[in-house]
Design a protein around this motif. Structure first.
Motif, mmCIF file in Angstrom:
data_model
loop_
_atom_site.group_PDB
_atom_site.id
_atom_site.type_symbol
_atom_site.label_atom_id
_atom_site.label_comp_id
_atom_site.label_asym_id
_atom_site.label_seq_id
_atom_site.Cartn_x
_atom_site.Cartn_y
_atom_site.Cartn_z
ATOM 1 N N UNK A 113 9.092 -20.921 23.034
ATOM 2 C CA UNK A 113 7.682 -20.547 23.204
ATOM 3 C C UNK A 113 7.637 -19.025 23.273
ATOM 4 N N UNK A 114 6.839 -18.415 22.409
ATOM 5 C CA UNK A 114 6.679 -16.966 22.359
ATOM 6 C C UNK A 114 5.260 -16.622 22.798
ATOM 7 N N UNK A 115 5.154 -15.616 23.668
ATOM 8 C CA UNK A 115 3.849 -15.176 24.161
ATOM 9 C C UNK A 115 3.556 -13.752 23.727
ATOM 10 N N UNK A 116 2.285 -13.496 23.483
ATOM 11 C CA UNK A 116 1.746 -12.159 23.265
ATOM 12 C C UNK A 116 0.519 -12.053 24.161
ATOM 13 N N UNK A 117 0.603 -11.184 25.170
ATOM 14 C CA UNK A 117 -0.490 -11.047 26.132
ATOM 15 C C UNK A 117 -1.192 -9.722 25.917
ATOM 16 N N UNK A 118 -2.502 -9.784 25.779
ATOM 17 C CA UNK A 118 -3.333 -8.596 25.668
ATOM 18 C C UNK A 118 -4.748 -8.963 26.090
ATOM 19 N N UNK A 119 -5.474 -7.975 26.552
ATOM 20 C CA UNK A 119 -6.883 -8.184 26.908
ATOM 21 C C UNK A 119 -7.717 -7.642 25.761
ATOM 22 N N UNK A 120 -8.240 -8.534 24.968
ATOM 23 C CA UNK A 120 -8.969 -8.129 23.761
ATOM 24 C C UNK A 120 -10.193 -7.269 24.077
#
Length: 78
Positions: A49-56
């Motif tokens: 499982x790969x995550x990319x976290x950002x607040x758009x």
């Protein structure tokens, strides 16, 4: 924590014994994300499982992303 900050986001990959373990982890993350109303971008391929976290809405990484990353790590440690 093991998260890498690049391209305006936090990134991390998790590996598990098999698909079921990875999917169970992702389900627990989804339940938490719904509670805190901050939903991660992810991909899931068999045991990874790969995550990319950002607040758009902020166009980058915020404290919400760091808190979610810490929560994801805690869920992975369960």
């Amino acid at each position: 924590m093991g998260w890498e900050e690049r391209d305006g986001a936090l990134w991390k990959s998790f590996r598990f014994a098999d698909f079921s373990e990875a999917f169970g982890f992702l389900t627990r993350v989804a339940l938490h994300a719904e509670k805190v109303d901050h939903h991660p971008e992810f991909t899931s391929v068999w045991n990874r499982v790969d995550f990319r976290l950002t607040s758009h809405d902020a166009d980058g990484v915020t404290d919400r992303d760091h808190r979610l990353a810490a929560a994801i790590d805690a869920i992975a440690d369960q």
